[in-house]
Enzyme design. Sequence first.
Site, short mmCIF file in Angstrom:
data_model
loop_
_atom_site.label_atom_id
_atom_site.label_comp_id
_atom_site.label_asym_id
_atom_site.label_seq_id
_atom_site.Cartn_x
_atom_site.Cartn_y
_atom_site.Cartn_z
N LYS A 159 0.86 -1.19 0.00
CA LYS A 159 0.00 0.00 0.00
C LYS A 159 0.88 1.23 0.00
O LYS A 159 1.71 1.41 0.89
CB LYS A 159 -0.90 -0.02 1.24
CG LYS A 159 -1.75 1.24 1.37
CD LYS A 159 -2.74 1.14 2.50
CE LYS A 159 -3.49 2.44 2.66
NZ LYS A 159 -4.49 2.36 3.73
N LYS A 207 -2.25 -1.48 -3.83
CA LYS A 207 -3.13 -0.32 -3.76
C LYS A 207 -2.31 0.94 -3.84
O LYS A 207 -1.32 1.04 -3.10
CB LYS A 207 -3.89 -0.38 -2.44
CG LYS A 207 -4.73 0.83 -2.14
CD LYS A 207 -5.39 0.67 -0.82
CE LYS A 207 -6.01 1.99 -0.45
NZ LYS A 207 -6.33 2.07 0.92
C1 PBG Z 1 -7.16 3.27 5.48
C2 PBG Z 1 -7.64 3.13 4.09
C3 PBG Z 1 -7.55 4.13 3.14
C4 PBG Z 1 -8.11 3.59 1.99
C5 PBG Z 1 -8.52 2.30 2.28
N1 PBG Z 1 -8.20 2.04 3.58
C6 PBG Z 1 -7.08 5.52 3.23
C7 PBG Z 1 -5.71 5.85 3.61
O1 PBG Z 1 -4.84 5.00 3.74
O2 PBG Z 1 -5.51 7.04 3.81
C8 PBG Z 1 -8.21 4.34 0.70
C9 PBG Z 1 -9.18 3.82 -0.27
C10 PBG Z 1 -9.51 4.73 -1.39
O3 PBG Z 1 -8.86 5.77 -1.63
O4 PBG Z 1 -10.47 4.41 -2.08
N2 PBG Z 1 -7.78 2.60 6.39
#
Ligand code: PBG
Length: 329
Positions: free
Chosen positions: A196, A249
Amino acid sequence: MPFPAVRLRRTRRTPALRRMVRETELAASDLILPLFVCPGEGVADPVASMPGVCRQSVDRLVATAAEAHGEGIPAVLLFGIPEHKDAFGSSSWSDDGVVQRALRALKQQVPELLTVVDVCFCEYTDHGHCGVLREDGGVDNDATLANLGKQSVSLAAAGADVIAPSDMMDGRVGAIRGALDAAGHQQVPILSYAAKFASAFYGPFRDAADSAPSFGDRRSYQMDPGNAREALREVSLDAVEGADILMVKPALPYLDVLSAMRRRFRQPLAAYHVSGEYAMLRAGAANGWIDYDRALMESLLSIRRAGADLIVTYGARDAARLLRQGWEP
Ligand code: PBG
């Protein structure tokens, strides 16, 4: 002497020929729809930067999930917007938490639908970071692990079918696996957000989930966008710790990482087509600059081609509708 003996246009001549040689398929059964659950009743509060996406109270969310399931979407990914936030994000492991309530309602009313739950703290902490803070403001990795275990066990007890940790703490998959097993949830798989990245494409999500950090940023736990080799190390560690499904991601900016994961790992792979990727398509379409349907489907097909088995996307219901109507590239 390839040409004129070889002419690749021959197999593109008719729809039937193109269909026969198509290498990658998209199906509604590959898609996971993210949903935001908030307190209250009868609430469906549109997210301005994500047309078509709402924050919904449990009753409305169950109705949406049932419709999506009827359209062929096998799974939803749940995010909670809680009543209360504190320094630890303790409402995330409350039996009466907003996601726990949604899970019980979904299990009762749409029992066949798979429920995947995001496990993290940024929506639940008053400072908006993804774990417990140290005195110096950094996130305390090891103290956060115990809380991730509590959150995961609470969600599994409420009926979560799949646990999806997105916090990026070191060692979290092993810690969560241990906590789940100790509580009797050996059958519950972990879909880890294994690679991520610290991405600008999460912007609209943070509006939707009210989860922007109140100070600093997430660069000390989410990955540096320049690092593909490190991404593979992250993925290997999650695999060794027992992750059942591995996710990258965002999706489109990291297709190289996904493709490298496909070559190296035998686990099922997922990709998260995130809020910013979706918002760009909607914004382009709203300006008349891009065909939303075609651009969405091309994006999802590309993610499949790069190696994803599963795709999390806010466009899941649109894609399912287009597939039902016989969409082809
Ligand atoms: C954090 C989380 C995020 C997303 C999914 N889980 C946000 C972040 O890390 O700031 C982002 C998903 C998206 O942008 O659609 N729990």
